[in-house]
Design a protein around this motif. Structure first.
Motif, PDB file in Angstrom:
ATOM      1  N   GLY A  38       0.798  -1.231   0.000  1.00  0.00           N
ATOM      2  CA  GLY A  38       0.000   0.000   0.000  1.00  0.00           C
ATOM      3  C   GLY A  38       0.821   1.267   0.000  1.00  0.00           C
ATOM      4  N   GLY A  39       2.143   1.169  -0.075  1.00  0.00           N
ATOM      5  CA  GLY A  39       2.986   2.358  -0.085  1.00  0.00           C
ATOM      6  C   GLY A  39       2.948   3.139   1.211  1.00  0.00           C
ATOM      7  N   VAL A  40       2.854   2.448   2.339  1.00  0.00           N
ATOM      8  CA  VAL A  40       2.680   3.141   3.623  1.00  0.00           C
ATOM      9  C   VAL A  40       3.785   2.852   4.633  1.00  0.00           C
ATOM     10  N   ALA A  41       4.682   1.920   4.334  1.00  0.00           N
ATOM     11  CA  ALA A  41       5.760   1.594   5.276  1.00  0.00           C
ATOM     12  C   ALA A  41       6.923   2.563   5.104  1.00  0.00           C
ATOM     13  N   ASP A  42       7.722   2.688   6.141  1.00  0.00           N
ATOM     14  CA  ASP A  42       8.897   3.553   6.071  1.00  0.00           C
ATOM     15  C   ASP A  42      10.029   2.892   5.295  1.00  0.00           C
ATOM     16  N   VAL A  43      10.217   1.586   5.506  1.00  0.00           N
ATOM     17  CA  VAL A  43      11.289   0.838   4.840  1.00  0.00           C
ATOM     18  C   VAL A  43      10.718  -0.509   4.407  1.00  0.00           C
ATOM     19  N   ALA A  44      10.914  -0.858   3.140  1.00  0.00           N
ATOM     20  CA  ALA A  44      10.387  -2.128   2.629  1.00  0.00           C
ATOM     21  C   ALA A  44      11.324  -2.686   1.572  1.00  0.00           C
ATOM     22  N   ALA A  45      11.323  -4.012   1.450  1.00  0.00           N
ATOM     23  CA  ALA A  45      12.150  -4.669   0.443  1.00  0.00           C
ATOM     24  C   ALA A  45      11.460  -4.707  -0.914  1.00  0.00           C
ATOM     25  N   THR A  46      10.111  -4.719  -0.917  1.00  0.00           N
ATOM     26  CA  THR A  46       9.357  -4.791  -2.164  1.00  0.00           C
ATOM     27  C   THR A  46       7.981  -4.192  -1.941  1.00  0.00           C
ATOM     28  N   ASP A  47       7.269  -3.908  -3.041  1.00  0.00           N
ATOM     29  CA  ASP A  47       5.864  -3.511  -2.917  1.00  0.00           C
ATOM     30  C   ASP A  47       4.963  -4.511  -3.644  1.00  0.00           C
ATOM     31  N   ASP A  48       5.516  -5.651  -4.007  1.00  0.00           N
ATOM     32  CA  ASP A  48       4.733  -6.694  -4.670  1.00  0.00           C
ATOM     33  C   ASP A  48       3.802  -7.389  -3.677  1.00  0.00           C
ATOM     34  N   ASP A  49       2.598  -7.678  -4.141  1.00  0.00           N
ATOM     35  CA  ASP A  49       1.667  -8.491  -3.354  1.00  0.00           C
ATOM     36  C   ASP A  49       1.870  -9.948  -3.752  1.00  0.00           C
ATOM     37  N   TYR A  50       2.827 -10.585  -3.102  1.00  0.00           N
ATOM     38  CA  TYR A  50       3.057 -12.000  -3.389  1.00  0.00           C
ATOM     39  C   TYR A  50       2.827 -12.821  -2.119  1.00  0.00           C
ATOM     40  N   ALA A  51       2.736 -14.115  -2.273  1.00  0.00           N
ATOM     41  CA  ALA A  51       2.382 -14.986  -1.150  1.00  0.00           C
ATOM     42  C   ALA A  51       3.614 -15.278  -0.303  1.00  0.00           C
ATOM     43  N   ILE A  52       3.978 -14.330   0.565  1.00  0.00           N
ATOM     44  CA  ILE A  52       5.026 -14.602   1.546  1.00  0.00           C
ATOM     45  C   ILE A  52       4.571 -15.835   2.328  1.00  0.00           C
TER      46      ILE A  52
END
Length: 369
Positions: free
Chosen positions: A200-214
């Motif tokens: 959702g573009g709301v985190a301060d630090v992220a590795a990806t913005d893909d919606d995948y099945a972690i």
């Protein structure tokens, strides 16, 4: 004196993890379970807060467990690379000491992977604690005090970790809670939230913005040290940690350490990369998510934003733990949503294909009003 004595009496535990991977600052407790329909009615009527009760969990059946293991095999390498990238960022931004504080329980497996990655990068000082944060009720300040005072960890080294973000509800809860802490406590804590996937573009630090099945996002206790989500009810005293249930009877089905091993065994196969930190991309992602949520509110006449759960992981939690009304899939044949189709079929939840979604899946909670 009473406060200090009670803090010392609180005992951290590790669930089914090794102590070097995760320490839960939670109070194991017994709890009378309520069925899902009753829990949903009590939540929606305002009679009870969701954190006060649990519906029974079940160990995954062999078919569902096989889907989890297939997803783990599919994404272990990708997740290993993303974890190492996050670990590299944390190592660079915290040169003295690193204390991972994961948000139980979705953040717990991610925190455990990160602490392993940090040690691989030479940071023997790294330690991982998993604590409770609850929507509308804040973070467990007793747990924070324990980390800072009893464990003696440096305030500047604390980094808050979760698995993913979608609408940003928990991220906002974290920021409010830490802003309140920073106003009233002598130690100043960094309010940033670090996640693997920020759809959702709301985190301060992220590795990806893909919606995948972690993969850890599709199981409950059996990939989270056999612990429940956190509990805050009248059984939790003012000096207690927030509570949880420990599902010892799920031990034969536990995949918590197995999952960590599958991912960390791939560390040697991936190169250490830097996080992009593209603010423009994050803004575009946030705008796309907000537009999508507005479309759902209008199309399905949804009055409560909490009834929309976007993303593969959040949709999974609805189908496992809540009373689902509808499952939306961008591509029903995508391997990342095979487990969602199975759950929807088992629970007789209608599936709508929506190719225009900016993410792979969304679940809508049934409005009992």
């Amino acid at each position: 004196m009473e406060y200090l004595e009670s803090i010392f009496l609180m005992t951290p535990f590790t669930g089914s993890y090794r102590a070097e991977d995760a320490i839960f600052l939670l109070k194991p407790m017994r709890l009378d379970m309520v069925d899902v329909a009753t829990k949903e009615r009590l939540i929606q009527s305002g009679q009870r807060h969701y954190s006060e009760m649990l519906a029974p969990e079940r160990a995954p059946d062999p078919h569902y467990r096989a889907l989890f293991e297939t997803l783990t095999d599919r994404y272990a390498g990708r997740l290993a690379a993303e974890i190492l990238a996050l670990a590299g960022y944390l190592a660079a931004s915290r040169p003295r000491e690193i204390t991972l504080v994961s948000l139980a329980r979705a953040g717990t497996p991610i925190g455990a992977l990160l602490v392993r990655a940090l040690r691989r990068l030479g940071r023997a000082d790294a330690k991982h604690y998993s604590i409770s944060i609850i929507r509308d009720r804040g973070i467990d300040e007793n747990a924070l005090r324990h980390i800072l005072h009893q464990e003696g960890r440096e305030p500047a080294g604390l980094a808050f970790v979760d698995g993913w973000t979608a609408k940003g509800v928990i991220g906002e809860e974290l920021r409010r809670a830490l802003a309140r802490w920073n106003t009233h406590q002598p130690e100043r804590l960094d309010e940033a939230l670090h996640v693997v996937s920020d759809i959702g573009g709301v985190a301060d630090v992220a590795a990806t913005d893909d919606d995948y099945a972690i993969p850890s996002g599709i199981l409950n206790a059996t990939v989270s040290g056999l612990t429940s989500r956190s509990i805050l009810n009248t059984a939790i005293g003012p000096h207690d940690f927030h509570g949880c249930v420990f599902y010892a009877d799920f031990a034969p089905h536990d995949r918590s350490t197995w999952f960590l091993d599958q991912v960390t065994n791939r560390f040697a196969d991936v190169a250490l990369a830097s996080l992009s930190g593209d603010d423009g991309r994050r803004k575009a992602r946030r705008e796309a998510m907000n537009t999508f949520l507005e479309r759902l509110h209008t199309r399905y006449r949804i009055g409560d934003h909490n009834f929309i759960k976007p993303g593969v992981a959040e949709a999974t939690r609805v189908l496992l733990r809540r009373l689902p009304d509808l499952l939306l899939l961008r591509d029903p044949d995508a391997p990342d949503v095979a487990h969602l189709r199975l759950l929807a079929d088992q629970k007789r939840v209608a599936v709508v294909v929506d190719p225009a979604m900016p993410i792979q899946a969304t679940a809508l909670i049934k409005d009992l009003s």
